[in-house]
Design a protein around this motif. Structure first.
Motif, mmCIF file in Angstrom:
data_model
loop_
_atom_site.group_PDB
_atom_site.id
_atom_site.type_symbol
_atom_site.label_atom_id
_atom_site.label_comp_id
_atom_site.label_asym_id
_atom_site.label_seq_id
_atom_site.Cartn_x
_atom_site.Cartn_y
_atom_site.Cartn_z
ATOM 1 N N ILE A 162 2.411 24.441 -4.116
ATOM 2 C CA ILE A 162 2.270 23.238 -3.227
ATOM 3 C C ILE A 162 2.720 21.961 -4.232
ATOM 4 O O ILE A 162 2.260 21.813 -5.298
ATOM 5 N N ASN A 163 3.412 21.312 -3.686
ATOM 6 C CA ASN A 163 3.752 19.684 -4.090
ATOM 7 C C ASN A 163 3.431 18.806 -3.052
ATOM 8 O O ASN A 163 3.662 19.095 -1.916
ATOM 9 N N THR A 164 3.275 17.538 -3.106
ATOM 10 C CA THR A 164 2.934 16.673 -2.143
ATOM 11 C C THR A 164 3.787 15.402 -2.149
ATOM 12 O O THR A 164 3.897 14.868 -3.137
ATOM 13 N N GLN A 165 4.444 15.133 -0.822
ATOM 14 C CA GLN A 165 5.095 13.938 -0.977
ATOM 15 C C GLN A 165 4.213 13.047 -0.340
ATOM 16 O O GLN A 165 3.691 13.041 0.641
ATOM 17 N N ARG A 166 3.956 11.575 -1.350
ATOM 18 C CA ARG A 166 3.017 10.671 -0.817
ATOM 19 C C ARG A 166 3.465 9.264 -1.319
ATOM 20 O O ARG A 166 3.984 9.217 -2.503
ATOM 21 N N TYR A 167 3.473 8.424 -0.386
ATOM 22 C CA TYR A 167 3.898 6.993 -0.723
ATOM 23 C C TYR A 167 2.954 5.982 0.063
ATOM 24 O O TYR A 167 2.846 6.145 1.361
ATOM 25 N N THR A 168 2.553 5.082 -0.541
ATOM 26 C CA THR A 168 1.879 4.048 0.029
ATOM 27 C C THR A 168 2.799 2.923 0.121
ATOM 28 O O THR A 168 3.917 2.737 -0.147
ATOM 29 N N GLU A 169 2.376 2.058 1.044
ATOM 30 C CA GLU A 169 3.051 0.805 1.469
ATOM 31 C C GLU A 169 3.654 0.124 0.404
ATOM 32 O O GLU A 169 4.626 -0.353 0.360
ATOM 33 N N SER A 170 2.838 -0.308 -0.473
ATOM 34 C CA SER A 170 3.019 -1.082 -1.832
ATOM 35 C C SER A 170 4.010 -0.447 -2.629
ATOM 36 O O SER A 170 4.762 -1.284 -3.194
ATOM 37 N N GLU A 171 3.701 0.924 -2.623
ATOM 38 C CA GLU A 171 4.953 1.428 -3.678
ATOM 39 C C GLU A 171 6.262 1.439 -2.913
ATOM 40 O O GLU A 171 7.235 1.224 -3.715
#
Ligand code: IPM
Ligand code: MG
Length: 368
Positions: free
Chosen positions: A159-168
């Motif tokens: 498992i790997n997770t693609q995750r992005y916040t708005e500020s990033e």
């Protein structure tokens, strides 16, 4: 005022050899341009593991946080392939990127006039090519949690997770728009909004930042797979490309190879401004440690030397001196000097890593 400080991390494989040539260039600027740097050197990657059992010690990490810029050679090698993931040479580099919060990775793909024949593409497709890929470098699937290999029933699951916040997304989008304004004023943002929710958010945030703060910059969006296709079809349609960590890893290798000269391309990884106004920064060639040719004098030092040129431009506000160095590189290539990675022309004898470095320094002398 004290001299600006540089931490040099030559790393593994050809890293130390190409960095030795950069040292000549740094010394030249100190001696001839009154631009002395306080240079310190340390270990990263496999060599750090050999010495300390970790690819980056806390002491080296702390030093990297304090200096004005870090210059890195390359990390990794077959000797370290079987090491546990947590101490692999690459983890040293990833830790530097993450802890220094170097979110904007600038990877220019430029075709040098003298080398337009080296591309696998037709000369007219690549001649004069000058694009800049901005890869988000501190988030996305490289760092997202959960990650790992787990047991699920009687089989394993990775498992790997693609995750992005708005500020990033917003901060790297701003880097792209700012840079575009100094170049061709065009940004193409790449994601896979057709299949990934994080891609939908990426597209929305880039568009919002554009509309609110950079309406003067021309913005387009492309799915990353179509972007790969367009990059090979007609790369000159692009000016600045902004994309996430993983797509940026792939697309920047593709773009680099378009120019026919992976051994030529530098990169800058930039973070937020420090107290002195300079951005947190790490400069490194795009190529890897090339263990197969390490120690043979075949490595091309140009990518690492041009990484120092990027440092002059982005960390030390010496754009003119960066141009001087880039022109010195162009001049040696125009003279026909080639390291072993750039052979192919009839009757050309390769020069060694050190000869290439010396020739560039000689051109610097000639520029005065
Ligand atoms: C790069 C490299 C690195 C990455 C590796 C060495 C961890 O491929 O800088 O593009 O995947 O980011
Ligand atoms: Mg890569």
């Amino acid at each position: 005022m004290s001299n600006p400080s540089l931490l040099i991390l030559p790393g593994d494989g050809i890293g130390p050899e190409v960095m030795a040539e950069v040292r000549k260039v740094i010394d030249w600027f100190g001696a001839k341009r009154d631009m002395a740097f306080d240079v310190s050197e340390d270990l990263v990657g496999g060599c750090a593991y050999d010495a300390h059992g970790t690819p980056l010690t806390d002491e080296t990490m702390a030093k990297a946080q304090e200096v004005d810029a870090v210059l890195l050679g390359a990390v990794g090698g077959p000797k370290y392939d079987t090491l546990d993931f947590s101490v692999k040479p690459e983890r040293g580099l990833l830790r530097l990127r993450k802890e220094m919060d170097l979110y904007a990775n600038l990877r220019p793909a430029q075709c040098f006039d003298a080398l337009a024949d080296f591309s696998s593409l037709k000369k007219d497709v690549v001649a004069g090519l000058d694009i800049m890929i901005i890869r988000e470098l501190t988030s996305g699937v490289y760092f997202g949690e959960p990650r790992g290999v787990f047991k699920e029933g009687n089989e394993r699951v990775g498992i790997n997770t693609q995750r992005y916040t708005e500020s990033e997304i917003a901060r790297v989008a701003r880097s792209a728009f700012e840079l575009a304004r100094k170049r061709g004023n065009k940004v193409c943002s790449m994601e896979k909004a057709n299949v990934m929710e994080s891609g939908v958010l990426w597209r929305d945030v880039v568009q919002e930042i554009h509309d609110a703060e950079y309406p003067d910059v021309e913005l387009s969006h492309m799915y990353a797979d179509a972007g790969a296709m367009q990059l090979t079809r007609w790369p000159k349609q692009f000016d600045v490309i902004v994309t996430d960590n993983l797509f940026g890893d792939l697309l920047s290798d593709l773009a680099a190879m378009l120019t026919g000269s992976l051994g030529m391309l530098p990169s800058a990884s930039l973070g937020a401004p420090m107290a002195n106004g300079r951005p947190k920064a790490l400069y490194e060639p795009v190529h890897g440690s090339a263990p197969d040719i390490a120690g043979t004098g075949k490595a091309n030092p140009i990518a690492c030397i041009l990484s120092f040129a990027m440092a002059l431009r982005y960390s030390f506000d010496k754009g003119d001196e960066a141009t001087r160095l880039e022109e010195a590189v162009n001049a040696v290539l125009a003279d026909g000097l080639r390291t072993a990675d750039l052979l192919g022309e009839d009757g050309v004898q390769p020069v060694s890593t050190a000869e290439m470095g010396d020739a560039i320094v000689a051109k610097l002398d000639a520029s005065l």
